[in-house]
Design an enzyme around this catalytic site. Structure first.
Site, short mmCIF file in Angstrom:
data_model
loop_
_atom_site.label_atom_id
_atom_site.label_comp_id
_atom_site.label_asym_id
_atom_site.label_seq_id
_atom_site.Cartn_x
_atom_site.Cartn_y
_atom_site.Cartn_z
N HIS A 1 18.66 -15.41 -40.57
CA HIS A 1 16.92 -15.90 -40.86
C HIS A 1 16.72 -14.61 -41.05
CE1 HIS A 1 17.60 -17.99 -37.42
NE2 HIS A 1 16.21 -16.88 -37.26
C1 T46 Z 1 15.54 -17.31 -34.15
C2 T46 Z 1 16.80 -17.22 -33.26
C3 T46 Z 1 16.75 -15.83 -32.25
C4 T46 Z 1 15.29 -27.22 -32.83
O1 T46 Z 1 15.32 -28.52 -33.01
N1 T46 Z 1 13.88 -26.34 -32.35
C5 T46 Z 1 14.17 -25.36 -32.72
O2 T46 Z 1 12.90 -24.90 -31.31
C6 T46 Z 1 14.88 -24.15 -32.55
C7 T46 Z 1 14.92 -22.78 -32.46
C8 T46 Z 1 16.25 -24.97 -33.24
N2 T46 Z 1 16.88 -25.89 -33.60
C9 T46 Z 1 17.47 -26.25 -33.69
C10 T46 Z 1 17.45 -26.15 -35.27
C11 T46 Z 1 19.02 -25.89 -35.72
O3 T46 Z 1 19.64 -27.58 -36.03
O4 T46 Z 1 19.01 -26.00 -33.51
C12 T46 Z 1 19.44 -26.31 -34.29
C13 T46 Z 1 20.13 -24.33 -34.26
O5 T46 Z 1 19.81 -23.24 -34.86
P1 T46 Z 1 19.36 -22.38 -35.76
O6 T46 Z 1 20.81 -22.80 -36.64
O7 T46 Z 1 18.37 -21.63 -36.20
O8 T46 Z 1 20.04 -21.15 -34.41
P2 T46 Z 1 20.54 -19.47 -34.47
O9 T46 Z 1 20.64 -19.90 -33.36
O10 T46 Z 1 20.33 -18.88 -36.16
O11 T46 Z 1 17.94 -19.47 -34.70
C14 T46 Z 1 18.00 -19.03 -33.98
C15 T46 Z 1 15.96 -19.94 -33.90
O12 T46 Z 1 16.09 -20.78 -34.90
C16 T46 Z 1 15.27 -18.32 -34.57
O13 T46 Z 1 14.35 -19.40 -34.52
O14 T46 Z 1 14.81 -15.99 -34.61
O15 T46 Z 1 17.66 -18.01 -32.26
#
Ligand code: T46
Length: 132
Positions: free
Chosen positions: A50
Protein backbone atom coordinates in the site's frame (compact mmCIF):
# COMPACT_ATOMS: atom_id res chain seq x y z
CA UNK A 1 18.24 7.22 -7.39
CA UNK A 2 17.32 6.97 -3.72
CA UNK A 3 13.61 7.32 -3.13
CA UNK A 4 13.81 7.58 0.63
CA UNK A 5 15.92 9.62 2.96
CA UNK A 6 18.08 7.77 5.44
CA UNK A 7 18.13 9.45 8.82
CA UNK A 8 21.22 8.91 10.97
CA UNK A 9 19.90 8.92 14.53
CA UNK A 10 21.86 10.49 17.35
CA UNK A 11 23.37 7.58 19.23
CA UNK A 12 24.82 7.87 22.70
CA UNK A 13 27.14 4.91 23.11
CA UNK A 14 29.19 4.02 26.16
CA UNK A 15 30.28 0.96 28.13
CA UNK A 16 26.67 0.32 29.17
CA UNK A 17 25.40 0.12 25.58
CA UNK A 18 23.74 2.53 23.20
CA UNK A 19 20.85 4.96 23.35
CA UNK A 20 19.34 6.26 20.10
CA UNK A 21 17.24 9.45 20.06
CA UNK A 22 14.43 10.54 17.72
CA UNK A 23 13.14 14.00 18.48
CA UNK A 24 10.09 15.29 16.60
CA UNK A 25 10.76 18.47 14.64
CA UNK A 26 14.53 18.01 15.05
CA UNK A 27 15.50 14.55 13.79
CA UNK A 28 12.30 14.11 11.79
CA UNK A 29 10.22 16.81 10.04
CA UNK A 30 6.87 16.03 11.66
CA UNK A 31 5.18 15.76 15.03
CA UNK A 32 4.63 12.17 16.12
CA UNK A 33 0.97 11.31 16.65
CA UNK A 34 1.24 7.52 16.56
CA UNK A 35 3.80 4.80 17.18
CA UNK A 36 3.41 1.20 16.15
CA UNK A 37 5.70 -1.74 15.61
CA UNK A 38 5.63 -4.93 13.65
CA UNK A 39 7.06 -8.08 15.21
CA UNK A 40 6.59 -11.86 15.24
CA UNK A 41 6.85 -11.83 11.47
CA UNK A 42 7.52 -14.82 9.24
CA UNK A 43 10.47 -14.83 6.82
CA UNK A 44 8.35 -15.97 3.87
CA UNK A 45 5.37 -13.67 4.46
CA UNK A 46 5.37 -10.11 3.10
CA UNK A 47 3.38 -7.14 4.42
CA UNK A 48 2.52 -3.65 3.23
CA UNK A 49 1.41 -3.48 -0.42
CA UNK A 50 0.00 0.00 0.00
CA UNK A 51 0.91 3.69 0.00
CA UNK A 52 -0.29 6.58 2.12
CA UNK A 53 -1.77 9.75 0.65
CA UNK A 54 -0.60 12.16 3.37
CA UNK A 55 0.96 10.18 6.23
CA UNK A 56 4.64 10.77 6.94
CA UNK A 57 6.57 8.01 8.63
CA UNK A 58 9.97 7.06 9.97
CA UNK A 59 10.82 3.35 9.86
CA UNK A 60 13.48 2.05 12.25
CA UNK A 61 14.36 -1.62 12.49
CA UNK A 62 15.14 -1.66 16.22
CA UNK A 63 15.91 -5.41 16.20
CA UNK A 64 16.80 -7.84 13.43
CA UNK A 65 16.34 -6.91 9.79
CA UNK A 66 13.86 -6.72 6.95
CA UNK A 67 13.81 -5.50 3.35
CA UNK A 68 11.51 -2.67 2.33
CA UNK A 69 10.71 -2.16 -1.33
CA UNK A 70 9.87 1.48 -1.99
CA UNK A 71 8.22 2.55 -5.22
CA UNK A 72 7.28 6.10 -6.26
CA UNK A 73 5.34 4.98 -9.33
CA UNK A 74 8.32 5.41 -11.64
CA UNK A 75 11.20 3.58 -9.98
CA UNK A 76 11.65 1.29 -7.03
CA UNK A 77 14.44 0.61 -4.52
CA UNK A 78 14.99 -2.28 -2.13
CA UNK A 79 16.37 -1.11 1.20
CA UNK A 80 17.68 -3.50 3.82
CA UNK A 81 16.87 -2.14 7.27
CA UNK A 82 19.24 -3.79 9.71
CA UNK A 83 20.38 -1.15 12.17
CA UNK A 84 18.70 0.46 15.19
CA UNK A 85 20.95 3.48 14.73
CA UNK A 86 19.31 4.77 11.56
CA UNK A 87 15.87 5.20 10.07
CA UNK A 88 14.28 5.82 6.71
CA UNK A 89 11.87 8.66 6.13
CA UNK A 90 8.80 8.16 3.95
CA UNK A 91 7.50 11.69 3.49
CA UNK A 92 5.30 11.40 0.42
CA UNK A 93 3.06 8.83 -1.27
CA UNK A 94 5.31 5.80 -1.75
CA UNK A 95 4.23 2.23 -2.34
CA UNK A 96 5.92 -0.09 0.18
CA UNK A 97 6.34 -3.83 0.55
CA UNK A 98 8.16 -5.35 3.52
CA UNK A 99 9.65 -8.82 3.28
CA UNK A 100 12.58 -11.09 4.24
CA UNK A 101 12.04 -10.50 7.93
CA UNK A 102 14.51 -12.08 10.33
CA UNK A 103 12.89 -13.96 13.23
CA UNK A 104 13.92 -11.26 15.71
CA UNK A 105 12.76 -8.33 13.54
CA UNK A 106 10.98 -5.46 15.27
CA UNK A 107 10.08 -2.73 12.79
CA UNK A 108 9.22 0.48 14.63
CA UNK A 109 7.13 3.09 12.80
CA UNK A 110 6.70 6.69 13.95
CA UNK A 111 3.78 8.32 12.16
CA UNK A 112 2.60 11.90 11.68
CA UNK A 113 -1.12 11.10 12.04
CA UNK A 114 -3.49 8.75 13.78
CA UNK A 115 -4.84 5.66 12.05
CA UNK A 116 -7.10 6.52 9.12
CA UNK A 117 -8.01 3.80 6.64
CA UNK A 118 -9.06 6.45 4.08
CA UNK A 119 -5.41 7.59 3.87
CA UNK A 120 -4.39 4.18 2.43
CA UNK A 121 -3.99 3.43 -1.27
CA UNK A 122 -4.20 -0.36 -1.18
CA UNK A 123 -4.49 -0.89 -4.91
CA UNK A 124 -1.35 -0.40 -7.04
CA UNK A 125 -3.26 0.96 -10.06
CA UNK A 126 -5.04 3.45 -7.80
CA UNK A 127 -1.63 4.47 -6.39
CA UNK A 128 -0.21 5.03 -9.90
CA UNK A 129 -3.22 7.13 -10.76
CA UNK A 130 -2.81 9.13 -7.52
CA UNK A 131 0.90 10.00 -8.11
CA UNK A 132 0.80 10.70 -11.82
C1 T46 B 1 2.67 0.90 7.13
C2 T46 B 1 3.40 -0.37 7.38
C3 T46 B 1 4.86 -0.20 7.60
C4 T46 B 1 -4.82 -0.39 13.21
O1 T46 B 1 -5.93 -0.68 13.68
N1 T46 B 1 -4.19 0.73 13.65
C5 T46 B 1 -2.97 1.10 13.17
O2 T46 B 1 -2.42 2.14 13.60
C6 T46 B 1 -2.33 0.28 12.18
C7 T46 B 1 -0.97 0.65 11.61
C8 T46 B 1 -2.98 -0.86 11.78
N2 T46 B 1 -4.21 -1.19 12.29
C9 T46 B 1 -4.85 -2.43 11.85
C10 T46 B 1 -5.33 -2.45 10.42
C11 T46 B 1 -5.24 -3.92 10.07
O3 T46 B 1 -6.42 -4.58 10.45
O4 T46 B 1 -3.90 -3.49 11.97
C12 T46 B 1 -4.11 -4.44 10.95
C13 T46 B 1 -2.81 -4.70 10.19
O5 T46 B 1 -2.48 -3.52 9.41
P1 T46 B 1 -1.88 -3.60 7.93
O6 T46 B 1 -2.43 -4.77 7.23
O7 T46 B 1 -2.06 -2.27 7.29
O8 T46 B 1 -0.34 -3.87 8.27
P2 T46 B 1 0.92 -3.69 7.30
O9 T46 B 1 2.07 -4.30 7.99
O10 T46 B 1 0.62 -4.15 5.93
O11 T46 B 1 1.13 -2.08 7.23
C14 T46 B 1 1.46 -1.36 8.40
C15 T46 B 1 0.74 -0.02 8.45
O12 T46 B 1 -0.66 -0.22 8.27
C16 T46 B 1 1.21 0.95 7.41
O13 T46 B 1 0.84 2.26 7.78
O14 T46 B 1 3.22 1.83 6.57
O15 T46 B 1 2.86 -1.13 8.47
Amino acid sequence: MNLVKKVALTNHCDDRGSLAVIEAGKDIPFQIKRIYYIYGTKHNLARGFHAHKTLKQLFVCVSGACTVKIDDGKTSNDIRLDSPSEGVLLDRPLWREMRNFTEDCVLLVLASEGYDESDYLRNYEEFLDYVK
